[in-house]
Write a protein that holds these residues in place. Structure first.
Motif, PDB file in Angstrom:
ATOM      1  N   LYS A  95      95.785  16.621 -40.474  1.00 38.25           N
ATOM      2  CA  LYS A  95      94.895  15.684 -40.051  1.00 38.25           C
ATOM      3  C   LYS A  95      95.090  14.574 -39.121  1.00 38.25           C
ATOM      4  CE  LYS A  95      92.413  17.699 -43.383  1.00 38.25           C
ATOM      5  NZ  LYS A  95      92.007  19.019 -43.239  1.00 38.25           N
ATOM      6  N   VAL A  96      96.600  14.501 -38.874  1.00 41.45           N
ATOM      7  CA  VAL A  96      97.295  13.354 -38.167  1.00 41.45           C
ATOM      8  C   VAL A  96      97.699  14.086 -36.566  1.00 41.45           C
ATOM      9  CG1 VAL A  96      98.937  11.883 -37.607  1.00 41.45           C
ATOM     10  CG2 VAL A  96      97.874  12.191 -39.827  1.00 41.45           C
ATOM     11  N   PHE A  97      98.287  15.098 -36.639  1.00 38.53           N
ATOM     12  CA  PHE A  97      98.842  15.958 -35.708  1.00 38.53           C
ATOM     13  C   PHE A  97      97.858  16.870 -34.899  1.00 38.53           C
ATOM     14  CE2 PHE A  97     102.931  15.706 -38.324  1.00 38.53           C
ATOM     15  CZ  PHE A  97     103.286  14.507 -37.631  1.00 38.53           C
ATOM     16  N   THR A  98      97.966  17.079 -33.646  1.00 39.01           N
ATOM     17  CA  THR A  98      97.377  18.106 -32.863  1.00 39.01           C
ATOM     18  C   THR A  98      98.242  19.308 -33.126  1.00 39.01           C
ATOM     19  OG1 THR A  98      96.369  16.613 -31.156  1.00 39.01           O
ATOM     20  CG2 THR A  98      96.427  18.987 -30.696  1.00 39.01           C
ATOM     21  N   ILE A  99      97.782  20.358 -33.973  1.00 41.85           N
ATOM     22  CA  ILE A  99      98.441  21.599 -34.031  1.00 41.85           C
ATOM     23  C   ILE A  99      97.758  22.749 -33.161  1.00 41.85           C
ATOM     24  CG2 ILE A  99      99.157  23.047 -35.763  1.00 41.85           C
ATOM     25  CD1 ILE A  99      98.917  20.832 -37.624  1.00 41.85           C
TER      26      ILE A  99
END
Length: 100
Positions: A95-99
């Motif tokens: 939810k925090v990182f761009t993956i």
């Protein structure tokens, strides 16, 4: 863990292999903070060859994400799979990182 960093302008691509434990995470964090201090704002980390990451490795990713955002840049995690991807999901860091 082995890591390779390719820099082009204000962008860096980091390739990680094998496993990240405490000592590895510290070395990776120091290297990435150094390149960010030199003007790199956008970091892409290729996790496709990573087989394990511990909590200190996840903490390093959080630190780098924060630092790039402070400089109006971004951190992108690419190729995450297997246990590293599961750990990112279980800790809700997806939810925090761009993956990619």
């Amino acid at each position: 863990m082995k890591h390779t960093i390719n820099i082009s302008g204000n962008q860096a691509t980091v390739f990680l292999t094998d496993k990240i434990y405490v000592h590895d995470a510290s070395l990776l964090r120091d290297d990435l903070l150094d390149i960010i201090a030199q003007g790199v704002t956008d970091v892409k980390i290729d996790l496709s060859e990573l087989t394990y990451i511990d909590s200190s490795g996840l903490g390093t990713l959080v630190t780098i994400n924060k630092r790039t955002k402070e400089r109006n840049g971004s951190l992108v995690l690419a190729g995450a799979k297997g246990l590293p991807f599961e750990l990112i999901k279980r800790t809700r860091l997806d939810k925090v990182f761009t993956i990619e």
